[in-house]
Design a protein around this motif. Structure first.
Motif, PDB file in Angstrom:
ATOM      1  N   VAL A 159       0.856  -1.192   0.000  1.00 54.94           N
ATOM      2  CA  VAL A 159       0.000   0.000   0.000  1.00 54.94           C
ATOM      3  C   VAL A 159       0.894   1.244   0.000  1.00 54.94           C
ATOM      4  CG1 VAL A 159      -1.694   1.329   1.326  1.00 54.94           C
ATOM      5  CG2 VAL A 159      -1.919  -1.158   1.139  1.00 54.94           C
ATOM      6  N   PRO A 160       0.747   2.103  -1.010  1.00 56.17           N
ATOM      7  CA  PRO A 160       1.599   3.297  -1.089  1.00 56.17           C
ATOM      8  C   PRO A 160       1.460   4.189   0.146  1.00 56.17           C
ATOM      9  CG  PRO A 160       0.400   2.961  -3.143  1.00 56.17           C
ATOM     10  CD  PRO A 160      -0.163   1.995  -2.143  1.00 56.17           C
ATOM     11  N   ASP A 161       2.588   4.688   0.615  1.00 58.70           N
ATOM     12  CA  ASP A 161       2.663   5.640   1.720  1.00 58.70           C
ATOM     13  C   ASP A 161       2.216   5.090   3.069  1.00 58.70           C
ATOM     14  OD1 ASP A 161       3.591   7.656  -0.056  1.00 58.70           O
ATOM     15  OD2 ASP A 161       1.518   8.067  -0.649  1.00 58.70           O
ATOM     16  N   LEU A 162       2.103   3.778   3.213  1.00 54.94           N
ATOM     17  CA  LEU A 162       1.716   3.206   4.498  1.00 54.94           C
ATOM     18  C   LEU A 162       2.930   2.990   5.404  1.00 54.94           C
ATOM     19  CD1 LEU A 162      -0.377   2.007   6.436  1.00 54.94           C
ATOM     20  CD2 LEU A 162      -0.069  -0.191   5.280  1.00 54.94           C
ATOM     21  N   GLY A 163       4.017   2.481   4.840  1.00 56.47           N
ATOM     22  CA  GLY A 163       5.162   2.116   5.661  1.00 56.47           C
ATOM     23  C   GLY A 163       4.921   0.747   6.267  1.00 56.47           C
ATOM     24  N   PRO A 164       5.676   0.367   7.304  1.00 58.09           N
ATOM     25  CA  PRO A 164       5.435  -0.923   7.950  1.00 58.09           C
ATOM     26  C   PRO A 164       3.979  -1.001   8.412  1.00 58.09           C
ATOM     27  CG  PRO A 164       7.484   0.035   8.743  1.00 58.09           C
ATOM     28  CD  PRO A 164       6.796   1.088   7.915  1.00 58.09           C
ATOM     29  N   ALA A 165       3.356  -2.133   8.176  1.00 54.17           N
ATOM     30  CA  ALA A 165       1.910  -2.269   8.409  1.00 54.17           C
ATOM     31  C   ALA A 165       1.593  -2.481   9.885  1.00 54.17           C
ATOM     32  CB  ALA A 165       1.353  -3.393   7.557  1.00 54.17           C
ATOM     33  N   MET A 191      -0.481  -0.998  13.427  1.00 59.02           N
ATOM     34  CA  MET A 191      -1.738  -0.303  13.702  1.00 59.02           C
ATOM     35  C   MET A 191      -1.510   1.210  13.730  1.00 59.02           C
ATOM     36  SD  MET A 191      -3.882  -2.623  16.405  1.00 59.02           S
ATOM     37  CE  MET A 191      -2.664  -2.481  17.693  1.00 59.02           C
ATOM     38  N   GLU A 192      -0.354   1.640  14.211  1.00 59.80           N
ATOM     39  CA  GLU A 192      -0.043   3.066  14.239  1.00 59.80           C
ATOM     40  C   GLU A 192      -0.043   3.653  12.828  1.00 59.80           C
ATOM     41  OE1 GLU A 192       2.167   1.205  17.796  1.00 59.80           O
ATOM     42  OE2 GLU A 192       1.623   0.612  15.750  1.00 59.80           O
ATOM     43  N   ASN A 193       0.645   2.972  11.908  1.00 56.41           N
ATOM     44  CA  ASN A 193       0.702   3.469  10.535  1.00 56.41           C
ATOM     45  C   ASN A 193      -0.640   3.359   9.833  1.00 56.41           C
ATOM     46  OD1 ASN A 193       3.340   4.317  10.649  1.00 56.41           O
ATOM     47  ND2 ASN A 193       4.169   2.454   9.791  1.00 56.41           N
ATOM     48  N   LEU A 194      -1.409   2.325  10.132  1.00 59.76           N
ATOM     49  CA  LEU A 194      -2.750   2.213   9.548  1.00 59.76           C
ATOM     50  C   LEU A 194      -3.638   3.361   9.992  1.00 59.76           C
ATOM     51  CD1 LEU A 194      -3.310  -1.624   9.818  1.00 59.76           C
ATOM     52  CD2 LEU A 194      -3.360  -0.297   7.689  1.00 59.76           C
ATOM     53  N   ALA A 195      -3.612   3.691  11.273  1.00 57.23           N
ATOM     54  CA  ALA A 195      -4.447   4.778  11.784  1.00 57.23           C
ATOM     55  C   ALA A 195      -4.075   6.108  11.138  1.00 57.23           C
ATOM     56  CB  ALA A 195      -4.341   4.865  13.303  1.00 57.23           C
ATOM     57  N   SER A 196      -2.797   6.410  11.039  1.00 55.90           N
ATOM     58  CA  SER A 196      -2.404   7.693  10.432  1.00 55.90           C
ATOM     59  C   SER A 196      -2.641   7.689   8.922  1.00 55.90           C
ATOM     60  CB  SER A 196      -0.958   8.053  10.778  1.00 55.90           C
ATOM     61  OG  SER A 196      -0.060   7.076  10.329  1.00 55.90           O
ATOM     62  N   TRP A 197      -2.495   6.534   8.254  1.00 56.76           N
ATOM     63  CA  TRP A 197      -2.774   6.449   6.817  1.00 56.76           C
ATOM     64  C   TRP A 197      -4.263   6.701   6.548  1.00 56.76           C
ATOM     65  CZ3 TRP A 197      -5.893   3.865   3.477  1.00 56.76           C
ATOM     66  CH2 TRP A 197      -5.544   3.886   2.131  1.00 56.76           C
ATOM     67  N   ILE A 198      -5.127   6.094   7.348  1.00 55.80           N
ATOM     68  CA  ILE A 198      -6.572   6.319   7.188  1.00 55.80           C
ATOM     69  C   ILE A 198      -6.886   7.792   7.423  1.00 55.80           C
ATOM     70  CG2 ILE A 198      -8.860   5.799   8.154  1.00 55.80           C
ATOM     71  CD1 ILE A 198      -7.694   2.919   8.737  1.00 55.80           C
ATOM     72  N   TRP A 199      -6.280   8.385   8.440  1.00 52.39           N
ATOM     73  CA  TRP A 199      -6.470   9.824   8.704  1.00 52.39           C
ATOM     74  C   TRP A 199      -6.117  10.649   7.464  1.00 52.39           C
ATOM     75  CZ3 TRP A 199      -7.837  12.897  12.985  1.00 52.39           C
ATOM     76  CH2 TRP A 199      -7.571  14.265  12.839  1.00 52.39           C
ATOM     77  N   ARG A 239      -7.669  -4.488  16.435  1.00 57.93           N
ATOM     78  CA  ARG A 239      -7.571  -5.913  16.128  1.00 57.93           C
ATOM     79  C   ARG A 239      -8.312  -6.596  17.266  1.00 57.93           C
ATOM     80  NH1 ARG A 239      -1.405  -6.837  14.484  1.00 57.93           N
ATOM     81  NH2 ARG A 239      -1.491  -7.730  16.545  1.00 57.93           N
ATOM     82  N   ASP A 240      -9.620  -6.694  17.095  1.00 56.61           N
ATOM     83  CA  ASP A 240     -10.494  -7.173  18.162  1.00 56.61           C
ATOM     84  C   ASP A 240     -10.115  -8.553  18.667  1.00 56.61           C
ATOM     85  OD1 ASP A 240     -12.139  -4.859  18.316  1.00 56.61           O
ATOM     86  OD2 ASP A 240     -13.285  -5.537  16.580  1.00 56.61           O
ATOM     87  N   SER A 241      -9.697  -9.437  17.771  1.00 55.61           N
ATOM     88  CA  SER A 241      -9.381 -10.809  18.198  1.00 55.61           C
ATOM     89  C   SER A 241      -8.218 -10.848  19.182  1.00 55.61           C
ATOM     90  CB  SER A 241      -9.076 -11.690  16.986  1.00 55.61           C
ATOM     91  OG  SER A 241      -7.901 -11.236  16.340  1.00 55.61           O
ATOM     92  N   ALA A 242      -7.347  -9.854  19.137  1.00 57.02           N
ATOM     93  CA  ALA A 242      -6.203  -9.798  20.042  1.00 57.02           C
ATOM     94  C   ALA A 242      -6.412  -8.786  21.169  1.00 57.02           C
ATOM     95  CB  ALA A 242      -4.938  -9.441  19.265  1.00 57.02           C
ATOM     96  N   GLY A 243      -7.542  -8.055  21.138  1.00 53.64           N
ATOM     97  CA  GLY A 243      -7.794  -7.057  22.165  1.00 53.64           C
ATOM     98  C   GLY A 243      -6.861  -5.864  22.080  1.00 53.64           C
ATOM     99  N   GLU A 244      -6.498  -5.471  20.842  1.00 52.98           N
ATOM    100  CA  GLU A 244      -5.531  -4.395  20.636  1.00 52.98           C
ATOM    101  C   GLU A 244      -6.161  -3.253  19.845  1.00 52.98           C
ATOM    102  OE1 GLU A 244      -1.749  -7.455  20.271  1.00 52.98           O
ATOM    103  OE2 GLU A 244      -2.730  -6.735  18.443  1.00 52.98           O
TER     104      GLU A 244
END
Length: 121
Positions: free
Chosen positions: A76-82, A84-92, A109-114
């Motif tokens: 995914v362009p401009d995501l960086g290492p996948a 949760m931190e990078n996903l949240a800022s990418w979605i923003w 990640r509900d299954s892990a409680g994170e």
């Protein structure tokens, strides 16, 4: 009077991750089921009775969800290492121009409680 509204969307995706703890499994391609929650804050429009129509929010989330769902996140362009931190800022970043009332993005990640929340630049 200020209100906050939220909208969730879900996506499943695969990735790899280089880390020091639980390293071996993370280096292999593996996947997660994610839930992202987008929060907007604003005043209620007196005509519509809404901060923003949830249908309008759904339309704006479609491109972000489509870019992540059933994808290999390492590509995914401009995501960086996948993370949760990078996903949240990418979605923003992908929503901010179309959602000026955006105040928070949380990735779960509900299954892990994170989860990880991002409040913007």
């Amino acid at each position: 009077m200020t209100h906050e509204i939220t909208k969730d969307f879900r996506f499943d995706a695969a990735h790899t991750l280089i880390r020091e703890i639980v390293a071996e499994g993370s280096r292999r391609i593996h996947g997660h089921s994610y839930r992202a929650q987008v929060t907007l804050r604003g005043t209620v429009d007196p005509t519509s009775g809404m901060v923003l129509d949830l249908g309008a929010i759904e339309q704006r989330l479609t491109s972000a969800r489509d870019a992540l769902d059933h994808r290999f996140l390492d590509e995914v362009p401009d995501l960086g290492p996948a993370t949760m931190e990078n996903l949240a800022s990418w979605i923003w970043r992908s929503l901010r121009a179309d959602c000026p009332q955006l105040v928070r993005v949380t990735v779960y990640r509900d299954s892990a409680g994170e989860s990880c929340s991002y409040w913007g630049e």
